[in-house]
Write an enzyme that holds these catalytic residues in place. Structure first.
Site, mmCIF file in Angstrom:
data_model
loop_
_atom_site.group_PDB
_atom_site.id
_atom_site.type_symbol
_atom_site.label_atom_id
_atom_site.label_comp_id
_atom_site.label_asym_id
_atom_site.label_seq_id
_atom_site.Cartn_x
_atom_site.Cartn_y
_atom_site.Cartn_z
ATOM 1 N N LYS A 151 0.847 -1.179 0.000
ATOM 2 C CA LYS A 151 0.000 0.000 0.000
ATOM 3 C C LYS A 151 0.892 1.242 0.000
ATOM 4 O O LYS A 151 2.030 1.131 0.460
ATOM 5 C CB LYS A 151 -0.958 -0.008 1.182
ATOM 6 C CG LYS A 151 -0.270 0.209 2.544
ATOM 7 C CD LYS A 151 -1.257 0.254 3.661
ATOM 8 C CE LYS A 151 -1.690 1.656 3.970
ATOM 9 N NZ LYS A 151 -0.723 2.441 4.753
ATOM 10 N N HIS A 181 -0.677 -4.909 6.250
ATOM 11 C CA HIS A 181 0.090 -5.631 7.276
ATOM 12 C C HIS A 181 -0.741 -5.884 8.548
ATOM 13 O O HIS A 181 -0.397 -6.743 9.349
ATOM 14 C CB HIS A 181 1.427 -4.939 7.578
ATOM 15 C CG HIS A 181 1.326 -3.739 8.462
ATOM 16 N ND1 HIS A 181 0.973 -2.511 8.005
ATOM 17 C CD2 HIS A 181 1.540 -3.591 9.789
ATOM 18 C CE1 HIS A 181 0.964 -1.650 9.010
ATOM 19 N NE2 HIS A 181 1.315 -2.291 10.113
ATOM 20 N N LYS A 185 -1.055 -9.394 11.645
ATOM 21 C CA LYS A 185 -0.867 -9.312 13.103
ATOM 22 C C LYS A 185 -1.569 -10.492 13.763
ATOM 23 O O LYS A 185 -2.722 -10.786 13.456
ATOM 24 C CB LYS A 185 -1.431 -7.994 13.645
ATOM 25 C CG LYS A 185 -0.600 -6.775 13.244
ATOM 26 C CD LYS A 185 -1.147 -5.522 13.873
ATOM 27 C CE LYS A 185 -0.519 -4.278 13.275
ATOM 28 N NZ LYS A 185 0.682 -3.818 13.953
ATOM 29 N N GLU A 219 -1.897 6.293 17.355
ATOM 30 C CA GLU A 219 -0.434 6.283 17.334
ATOM 31 C C GLU A 219 0.097 7.491 18.095
ATOM 32 O O GLU A 219 -0.509 8.562 18.054
ATOM 33 C CB GLU A 219 0.073 6.382 15.900
ATOM 34 C CG GLU A 219 -0.284 5.205 15.033
ATOM 35 C CD GLU A 219 0.320 5.351 13.652
ATOM 36 O OE1 GLU A 219 1.464 4.913 13.468
ATOM 37 O OE2 GLU A 219 -0.338 5.924 12.773
ATOM 38 N N ASP A 238 -4.482 6.559 4.389
ATOM 39 C CA ASP A 238 -3.353 5.807 4.960
ATOM 40 C C ASP A 238 -3.826 4.710 5.913
ATOM 41 O O ASP A 238 -3.216 3.648 5.987
ATOM 42 C CB ASP A 238 -2.441 6.795 5.713
ATOM 43 C CG ASP A 238 -1.133 6.170 6.180
ATOM 44 O OD1 ASP A 238 -0.548 5.389 5.397
ATOM 45 O OD2 ASP A 238 -0.697 6.452 7.314
ATOM 46 N N HIS A 243 -6.539 -0.461 6.838
ATOM 47 C CA HIS A 243 -6.461 -1.171 8.123
ATOM 48 C C HIS A 243 -7.796 -1.156 8.888
ATOM 49 O O HIS A 243 -8.268 -2.188 9.362
ATOM 50 C CB HIS A 243 -5.387 -0.565 9.025
ATOM 51 C CG HIS A 243 -4.025 -0.481 8.384
ATOM 52 N ND1 HIS A 243 -3.534 -1.449 7.531
ATOM 53 C CD2 HIS A 243 -3.046 0.450 8.472
ATOM 54 C CE1 HIS A 243 -2.311 -1.105 7.142
ATOM 55 N NE2 HIS A 243 -1.998 0.040 7.690
ATOM 56 N N LYS A 343 -2.586 10.295 14.415
ATOM 57 C CA LYS A 343 -1.176 10.370 14.809
ATOM 58 C C LYS A 343 -1.042 11.390 15.930
ATOM 59 O O LYS A 343 -1.879 12.275 16.072
ATOM 60 C CB LYS A 343 -0.327 10.782 13.611
ATOM 61 C CG LYS A 343 -0.313 9.716 12.522
ATOM 62 C CD LYS A 343 0.884 9.815 11.619
ATOM 63 C CE LYS A 343 0.871 8.762 10.532
ATOM 64 N NZ LYS A 343 1.319 7.429 10.997
HETATM 65 C C1 BG6 Z 1 1.055 2.050 7.965
HETATM 66 C C2 BG6 Z 1 0.839 3.523 7.796
HETATM 67 O O1 BG6 Z 1 0.296 1.320 7.033
HETATM 68 O O2 BG6 Z 1 0.669 1.655 9.286
HETATM 69 C C3 BG6 Z 1 1.612 4.300 8.835
HETATM 70 O O3 BG6 Z 1 1.269 3.909 6.496
HETATM 71 C C4 BG6 Z 1 1.279 3.797 10.228
HETATM 72 O O4 BG6 Z 1 1.342 5.692 8.727
HETATM 73 C C5 BG6 Z 1 1.411 2.281 10.315
HETATM 74 O O5 BG6 Z 1 2.169 4.416 11.131
HETATM 75 C C6 BG6 Z 1 0.897 1.758 11.633
HETATM 76 O O6 BG6 Z 1 1.208 0.409 11.731
HETATM 77 P P1 BG6 Z 1 1.441 -0.296 13.153
HETATM 78 O O7 BG6 Z 1 1.692 -1.714 12.794
HETATM 79 O O8 BG6 Z 1 2.620 0.394 13.769
HETATM 80 O O9 BG6 Z 1 0.197 -0.070 13.939
#
Ligand code: BG6
EC number: 1.1.1.49
Length: 493
Positions: A151, A181, A185, A219, A238, A243, A343
């Site tokens: 992505k 991703h 998890k 985050e 994003d 997600h 964020k």
């Molecule tokens: C990514 C985003 O797909 O996922 C990032 O592009 C984000 O901006 C990240 O920080 C968060 O992933 P995780 O696994 O740290 O929660």
């Protein structure tokens, strides 16, 4: 290296071609994940990694680069020098300008000697996805291979369709692995286990018993040097489009017939297609966008989003989104799904909260109706856990109720280490397992749902609401829930 007692078919040979071999993703995620798989004895001994980039280096120069840039992303405890050296033996480097199709003969020569399935991992900007696929096809390198797309796959429905159409002319859908991703998890897969391995939740998992569902992915990090990319992207594209909607689809899906890739993906797709479109005024009522300003994270002051490197002056890109979604189905009609991500928030937290309806009549007084009981909290990160919140009687005379929790902390129960999401997903690509990858129609449905929000924001350009870094986002996100007589978990009491 852990001793592997597995059969050859468990660890098939492969040639893993990593485009973007000197990029950020390769350095932080992909190569550390391949190292971990190698260390755990999960890669075929003859599996090879061919990194591709246009930085002029030879293989030994690249290996030095890997030593300097990748090693720091492998935690000390996981690092073993002799394992590392044997990992490097798998690697070669090819200098290639991926936008020049004629240059691909170099890659063909590099791959000619190897055996095993070819896997092309495109850890490059999406602008190179189509040129790379076309060049691979004209170099005769696509037969029987697999392609992994990172992505962001496109910028909106149209651009993602354009990429999918072009890639689809070269690769069949079952050769295409679109990475999200979050699906790798452990905690997210556990959602499937929780829902479909236990009969006790299933009867309650519906509108009659569930009042609302909240999904938070928060985050503490800011844009971390990715200002250029992020400013063109924002939190909706994003995080929400992929997600968060994937989490929602897993929480809301019907039980699949089996865990086959398409059985699971068909059910997720049904949810994504049943999302009630948000249009016109509904967007203004039900979607909050925010942008972080100065503030403090763990006591250290941090700058505002618009002062980050690479961010345009007066940028209206959102770093926070909260919204109310609805799934139009018999199971979920009328149940709000509140999604929130941002964020520079007050903590790093990903969790799903299922609020069950209060008892219909409280024979035990008003405390039996208070929020926070009758709740299932599924913590995805950090410290994966499942918590069932209920009410119990305080010991003693009278009938005073108190909130109690039944807790399952996964790291205490399962002592073994968790596999990182990327490691799991890369092993799935090598093994040809598609269940944890996003199918084209799912991706399209998700883009289709966010498209009117993007359009509305582009057209009406009311700026995102500011929030201080280190808080839980703009007040409007609380007001959104207050309008539904509820609140975010951290606002209780
Ligand atoms: C990514 C985003 O797909 O996922 C990032 O592009 C984000 O901006 C990240 O920080 C968060 O992933 P995780 O696994 O740290 O929660």
């Amino acid at each position: 290296m852990t001793k592997s007692s597995t059969r050859q078919s468990d660890h098939p040979p492969f040639a893993f071609v990593l485009f973007g071999g000197t990029g950020d993703l390769a350095m932080r995620k992909i190569l550390p994940a391949l190292y971990a798989a190698h260390r755990d004895g999960l890669l075929a001994p003859e599996g090879r990694i061919v990194a591709v980039a246009n930085t002029a280096l030879d293989t030994s120069g690249y290996l030095r680069w890997v030593g300097e840039h990748v090693k720091p992303h492998i935690s000390g405890a996981a690092f073993d020098d002799s394992v590392w050296r044997s990992f490097l033996e798998r690697m070669a480097y090819v200098v290639l300008d991926a936008s020049q199709p004629e240059a691909f003969s170099v890659l063909r020569d590099a791959l000619d000697t190897g055996r095993g399935r070819r896997i092309y991992y495109l850890a490059t900007g999406p602008a190179l996805f189509v040129p790379i696929c076309r060049a691979l096809a004209s170099a005769g390198l696509t037969e029987g291979s697999r392609i992994v797309l990172e992505k962001p796959l496109g910028y909106d429905l149209e651009s993602s369709n354009a990429i999918n159409d072009a890639v689809g002319q070269i690769f069949n859908e079952d050769q295409i692995y679109r990475i999200d991703h979050y699906l790798g998890k452990e905690a997210v897969q556990n959602l499937l286990a929780l829902r479909f391995g236990n009969s006790l939740f299933e009867p309650l998992w519906r509108r009659e018993w569930v009042e609302s569902i909240q999904i938070t992915v928060a985050e503490e990090l800011g844009v971390e040097g990715r200002g250029n990319f992020y400013d063109q992207t924002g939190a909706l594209r994003d995080m929400v489009q992929n997600h968060l909607l994937q989490l929602l689809s897993i929480i809301a899906m019907e039980p699949p017939r089996s865990m086959d890739a398409d059985a699971v993906r068909d059910e997720k797709l049904r949810v994504l297609r049943a999302l009630k479109p948000l249009l016109g005024d509904e967007i203004r009522h039900n979607v909050v966008r925010g942008q972080y300003h100065v503030g403090a994270i763990k006591g250290a002051s941090v700058c505002a989003y618009h002062a980050e490197q690479g961010v345009g002056q007066g940028s209206t890109t959102e770093t926070f989104v909260a919204l109310k979604a609805e799934v139009e189905s018999w199971r979920w009609a009328g149940v709000p799904f509140f999604l929130r991500t941002g964020k520079r928030l007050a903590g790093r937290l990903a969790e799903i909260v299922v609020n069950f309806r209060p008892v219909p009549h409280s024979a035990l007084g008003p405390t039996a109706l208070r929020p926070g009981s009758n709740r299932l909290t599924i913590r995805l990160q950090p410290n994966e856990s499942i918590r069932l919140s209920a009410l119990a009687k305080q010991p003693g005379m009278g009938m005073t109720l108190q909130g109690v929790h039944l807790d399952l902390a996964f790291d205490q129960f399962f002592q073994q280490d968790r596999m990182e999401a990327y490691q799991r997903l890369l092993l799935d690509v090598i093994g040809g397992r598609l269940a944890l990858f996003v199918r084209r129609d799912e991706q399209e449905a998700a883009w289709r749902w966010v498209a009117p929000i993007i359009e509305d924001w582009d057209g009406h350009a009311s700026p995102p609401k500011p929030y201080a870094s280190g808080t839980w986002g703009p007040a409007a996100a609380s007001a959104l829930l207050a309008r539904h007589s509820t609140c975010w978990p951290e606002e209780e009491n």
